[in-house]
Design an enzyme around this catalytic site. Sequence first.
Site, mmCIF file in Angstrom:
data_model
loop_
_atom_site.group_PDB
_atom_site.id
_atom_site.type_symbol
_atom_site.label_atom_id
_atom_site.label_comp_id
_atom_site.label_asym_id
_atom_site.label_seq_id
_atom_site.Cartn_x
_atom_site.Cartn_y
_atom_site.Cartn_z
ATOM 1 N N GLU A 51 6.226 2.077 -11.508
ATOM 2 C CA GLU A 51 6.720 0.444 -11.973
ATOM 3 C C GLU A 51 5.158 -0.343 -12.852
ATOM 4 O O GLU A 51 5.886 -1.478 -12.579
ATOM 5 C CB GLU A 51 7.027 -0.143 -10.237
ATOM 6 N N CYS A 55 9.199 2.383 -5.535
ATOM 7 C CA CYS A 55 7.322 3.168 -4.976
ATOM 8 C C CYS A 55 8.017 4.155 -4.648
ATOM 9 O O CYS A 55 7.709 4.891 -3.843
ATOM 10 C CB CYS A 55 7.545 1.973 -3.378
ATOM 11 N N HIS A 87 5.994 5.786 3.932
ATOM 12 C CA HIS A 87 5.745 5.184 3.046
ATOM 13 C C HIS A 87 4.801 4.179 3.894
ATOM 14 O O HIS A 87 5.151 3.156 4.467
ATOM 15 C CB HIS A 87 7.077 3.765 2.274
#
Lengths: 382, 133, 349
Positions: free
Chosen positions: C81, C113, C237
Amino acid sequence: MAGVYVAGVGFTKIAEHWDRDLEHLMVEAANKAMEDAGVSSVNAIYVGCALSEPLQDQMNLGALMAECAGLVGAPALRMEAAEASGAAALYAGFCDVASGRSEAVLVVGGEKLSDGLSDEVSSGMMMMSGRSWYEGFMGADFYALNALLYRLYSKRYGEEGIPFFPVISHEHAEGVPHAQYPFKISLDRVLESPFIADPLRMLEVSGIGDGAAAVILVNEDLARRLSSPKARIYISSATDYVNPFDREDPLRLQSVLLAVNKVLEQAGVSRSEINMIELHDATSILAALCLESGGFSPPGEAGKLAMKGEFGLNGRLPCNTFGGLKARGHPFGATALYQVAEIYLQLAERAGKNQLDNPRVGLTLSLSGVGAAAFASLLKKE
Amino acid sequence: MRVPGYWRNMPFLYRLAGWKCVHCGAFHNYKPVVCKRCRSREFAQIELPASGRLIAYTTVRSPPKEFAQVAPYAIGLIELDDGTRIISQLTDFREDELRDGARVEAVFRRIRVNGDQGIIEYGYKFRPALRRS
Amino acid sequence: MVKLGDVAIHGYGGYIPRYRIKAEEIGRIWGQDKSGFPVTEKTVAGIDEDAATMAVEAARTALRRAGIDPRKIGAIYVGSESKPYAVKPTGTIVAEAIGATPTKLAADLEFACKAGSEAIAIIAGLVRSGQIEYGLAIGADAAQGRPGDALEYTAASGAAAFIIGKPDHGAVAEIEAWSGYATDTPDFWRRPSDKYPMHTARFTGEPAYFKHIIGAVKSLLENDGYSLSEIDYFVFHQPNVKFPLAVAKYLKVGQEKVSPGLIANLVGNTYSACSLLGLVNVLDQAQPGQRILLASYGSGAGSDAFVIRVLDGILEKRDLAPRLAELIEDKIYVDYSTYLKLRDEILMR
């Protein structure tokens, strides 16, 4: 080869000439040189300039010079060999007269560095010291390359005496009207100046200035008819790999050695007959490398000899008798012609307080980049 | 910023790829027409080793305008493991790591950014070798 | 749940920059207390680094481990990103830098992400269909966090790369199964002209991060019949240290299975590289036969979950490149003003 003679010289003071254009500085030098020689016309004009494109947005300097000097009609070429552009113009003018084609030529060099911001001048200098897609791309500018050489030199020989070269140049420049920095500096001041690229200090590199210098070259016939003092001139040049670290030994400037050997042979002069040298001391380390590579000092000894006074006005081999690149100034395209003019003044006994005792032979060394090209010119009193 | 020139020189700038003279061994970091040492016209394409040692270094403090944003930056003379010497920017060095003989390795970095609109030019730099031998 | 089979990781590589800033140093500027920061420190990309350069470093490490001819790589997908260009693929820069040109496919992916893990799923499909022999999936980010915002403490820089092909002798791990879970949940976004992302604070938690990760993981466990005891490592994550531990607690997974893949405390949140660097750290220490469950999360929102089984090849390939732990240990701390200079936060034009 037919004889070629310097019949007159002219130059401006090296300074920040805010109120004058590049071509007008060159005209001032050209006019002075023509008056000095006593000629009112020339067969051709050779112009030396390195950075008129990036700094003045100007090309076609030959025709422009012809016009501004009131010499429209004469063939006029601009020669470029980076910082040695003035020497390149001299080389071309020499060949023109030596070949018998021209009787008299005007060789003029000029540079107006103050028109650029300092980082623009740095960018311009980077174009001159390396290949744009290698050293230039990496940001390895002229000072960085000199600094790397300085490190290698110090590792092999020690740096003793190298920072003394600026001291010599400034001592000789004191009171010289055309010098940019006409004052003395002490060794301590050099050593205490900040690094520009370590180990190279700010006071070990030449400054940024504007100036123009011109030389009138004539053939033997005309030389005999003119009343001005004459000096016979010889010039040679050689090249080397552009990047010093592509060379077998980066601390030996082969271009300098070849150019010096060739010019000595041409002139039938031996090293010991040379009374003075104008060095390319764009940096202190280059001054030392010029002397050592040219065979005027044993390798690793130039700094020590400098400390002993050998290159002073009263030394064995006076160098940079008007201050050299460091103190007289280094407007690239003009520099080699200041060197020739200064040797001429010495031979003509017109050097004022800097006059050497009856000099007969003088040598100039002019480099492009870090010795990618070297020009050696030799002047002999007639 | 000269895009076609950047593009032509990518093999060397990106991965130290170049041309070695088959006769005398001279390395060329551009595509040669004739060998710069022996004028031979036969070349082998090679990639230089991506590691070596630092021979000399300096720090540029008054950089050309293209490098204003990254100033001050270090420049090194590096002897690669095959003996080839190259010039490179040094990156990610702590000051005490800048010393003769330091092991270094090639990394891929931004070299010139050309403002907000121009092309971002990438190329090699050298950093201290992670595995210090 | 989708059984992948016949797809394996041949080389993997993680990269983080050498610079770090401590959360405490950021807190000093904004007057925050010295305790309760989401991570201890985070990586800071150098002034000459961006998502493309870090992608190249991770790809080179992966290539060293894979030991394949880079010209056999038929597709390169870079998830990020913070791609250096709005228009111009990062994948072609990587291809050129690793000697993989001409390659067949090289697009950039964006899914906050999780674009890096999505790249793995796409490459796996291309390999399985026989369209390419090898593919390179990369997650790379030089993450942005608005000065003074909560994200500034964690937004970090790094990259992870995986070379994926059919399993053969020497592959380091097989991708056994995959599951994805995505909905329109606007917990975090960045408009094209803005330099920093916006987020919705606590809304990024339960309806976003937790719901999607747990959705993807549950799908794998329940539909594919994996039991928790069959999984040796869990990598989630990790935008901070707290969230992945909370997922583990919810799933009743012991912390010893989460810790090897939890590096956020010393690395920060490397966005598209975040969960993938956790996977790299696990591959650096796992034994053949062990299983790893990886669950990414991307705001906006979605999660990819994979079950990966370690193969014998790991033993010979692991040490062909430095382990991530060595990069984590090798650091230079910077102060806040240096951090601003490195991250191009000083206006110079």
